[in-house]
Design an enzyme around this catalytic site. Structure first.
Site, mmCIF file in Angstrom:
data_model
loop_
_atom_site.group_PDB
_atom_site.id
_atom_site.type_symbol
_atom_site.label_atom_id
_atom_site.label_comp_id
_atom_site.label_asym_id
_atom_site.label_seq_id
_atom_site.Cartn_x
_atom_site.Cartn_y
_atom_site.Cartn_z
ATOM 1 C CB CYS A 181 -19.542 -5.964 -13.078
ATOM 2 S SG CYS A 181 -18.430 -4.539 -13.007
ATOM 3 C CB CYS B 148 -20.691 -0.314 -18.478
ATOM 4 S SG CYS B 148 -19.299 -0.042 -17.356
ATOM 5 C CB CYS C 218 -21.386 -4.142 -19.614
ATOM 6 S SG CYS C 218 -20.423 -5.617 -19.172
ATOM 7 C CB CYS D 167 -7.197 -10.704 -23.953
ATOM 8 S SG CYS D 167 -7.765 -9.281 -22.988
ATOM 9 C CB CYS E 31 -3.786 -8.993 -23.177
ATOM 10 S SG CYS E 31 -4.867 -7.551 -23.072
ATOM 11 C CB CYS F 298 -4.930 -3.004 -25.275
ATOM 12 S SG CYS F 298 -6.356 -3.545 -26.238
ATOM 13 N NE ARG G 62 -7.094 -6.986 -30.754
ATOM 14 C CZ ARG G 62 -6.498 -6.356 -29.740
ATOM 15 N NH1 ARG G 62 -7.205 -5.801 -28.788
ATOM 16 N NH2 ARG G 62 -5.184 -6.302 -29.665
#
Ligand code: SAM
Ligand code: DTB
Ligand code: SF4
Length: 331
Positions: free
Chosen positions: A53, A57, A60, A97, A129, A189, A261
């Site tokens: 990616c 972040c 991550c 998801c 999702c 979400c 969650r």
């Protein structure tokens, strides 16, 4: 129970600083009035496009710029994804998801393939999702047309702490995608991560942003940071489980209708800490032995926990469900 979108930061600060047992007991009363202790949503994640990616972040493992041992993979075949969703359903999941390590969705053949996955997974009777990064309004509409039930896009933390964690996009980019999702009629979400070094005030401001969205997100994932070696936050100390319980209790009181969650980080929680989180209003978990790239409790462990607590999986939205259905992993 009145649903409020006009919480002030002072009210939320007072709430956050309430003595823990009083806070849990208030949250539990809201939970009992709006939901049941006996049903928990079981969601299974699949990383359909792992690693490589371009974003930075700090938490991550999938950011290309950090050396975490994860390679950049291509988007999975739709058939394999649909098979994985069927397996998840057969193991008791009611929501599936699909996550992609993308900065944003592009209008190309990969997106067409994701739309095919959404149709296929929806056809299995699962809530479907996706979490694919930023979306335009038109892309959100195409996902809605394919039958997407929910889109995950986390605010992660407060606006001011955000720029210490991520420099390649802005808080307002996140809010714009959430708005596009909402306008397309897809449920939202959105939640965040604790344990990144944020202050108490950051947590309060983050809860304030979520709780003043109109309407509230239908799902609010509260993740504990999974520190991954090689990422800038790889050496963060673990959070105290009671801090996670405090966040969950606040989210339950501020957003009474949402599914809250208990997300990443369950592997470092005892069964007792998880039970307290459920009592404080968490009514959704990720099941399956992997989150996106990091481990999650085993099916056996979760099956044992849910059985001990007398909890059944929540039926998927809009799908018939029999109360004799076995709990996750029981067949
Ligand atoms: N690339 C898309 C995006 O960022 O929106 C979707 C996938 S991304 C991995 C989904 C969410 O996973 C992030 O917003 C973050 O909240 C969460 N996450 C990622 N790494 C994490 C970690 N190490 N610990 C806890 N949560 C994490
Ligand atoms: C969310 O809030 N947590 C999930 C899901 N939404 C996409 C992701 C957790 C990822 C944990 C790190 C990993 O497994 O890569
Ligand atoms: Fe990319 Fe999402 Fe990971 Fe950020 S959280 S690096 S956008 S995969």
């Amino acid at each position: 129970m009145p649903i409020r979108n006009d919480w002030t930061i002072e009210e939320i600060a007072d709430l956050y600083r309430t003595p823990l047992l009083t806070l849990v007991s208030r949250a539990s009363a809201v939970h009992a009035a709006m939901h049941t202790y006996e049903e928990i949503q079981c969601c299974t994640l699949l990383s359909i496009k792992t690693g490589g990616c371009p974003e930075d972040c700090s938490y991550c493992p999938q950011a290309a710029r950090y050396d975490t041992g994860l390679g950049a993979e291509k988007l999975m075949d739709a058939d394999l994804v649909i098979d994985a969703a069927r397996n998840a359903r057969d193991a008791g999941a009611t929501r599936f998801c699909m996550g992609a390590a993308w900065r944003e969705v592009r209008d190309n053949s990969d997106f067409d393939r994701v739309l095919e996955m959404v149709r296929g997974v929806g056809g299995l009777g699962l809530e479907v999702c996706c979490t694919l990064g930023m979306l335009t309004a038109a892309q959100a509409e195409r996902l809605a047309d394919a039958g997407l039930h929910a889109y995950n896009h986390n605010l992660d933390t407060s606006r001011s702490f955000y720029e210490k964690v991520i420099s390649t996009r802005e808080y307002d980019d996140r809010l714009a995608t959430i708005d596009n999702v909402r306008k397309a009629g897809i449920t939202v979400c959105s939640g965040g991560i604790i344990g990144m070094g944020e202050s108490e005030m950051d947590r309060i401001a983050f809860l304030h942003t979520l709780a003043t969205l109109r309407p509230h997100p239908e799902s609010v994932p509260i993740n504990a940071l999974v520190p991954v070696p090689g990422t800038p936050l790889g050496e963060q100390p673990p959070i105290d489980p009671f801090e996670l319980v405090r966040m969950i209790a606040c989210a339950r009181i501020l957003m009474p209708e949402a599914r809250v969650r208990l997300s990443a980080g369950r592997l470092s929680l005892s069964n007792e800490a998880q039970a307290l989180a459920f009592l404080a209003g968490a009514n959704s978990i990720f099941t399956g032995e992997r989150l996106l790239t990091t481990p999650n409790p085993s099916e056996n462990a979760d099956e044992g926990l849910l059985r001990t607590l007398g909890v059944k999986p929540m039926p998927p939205h809009g799908v018939e469900f029999s109360i004799t259905e076995p709990i996750a992993g029981e067949r």
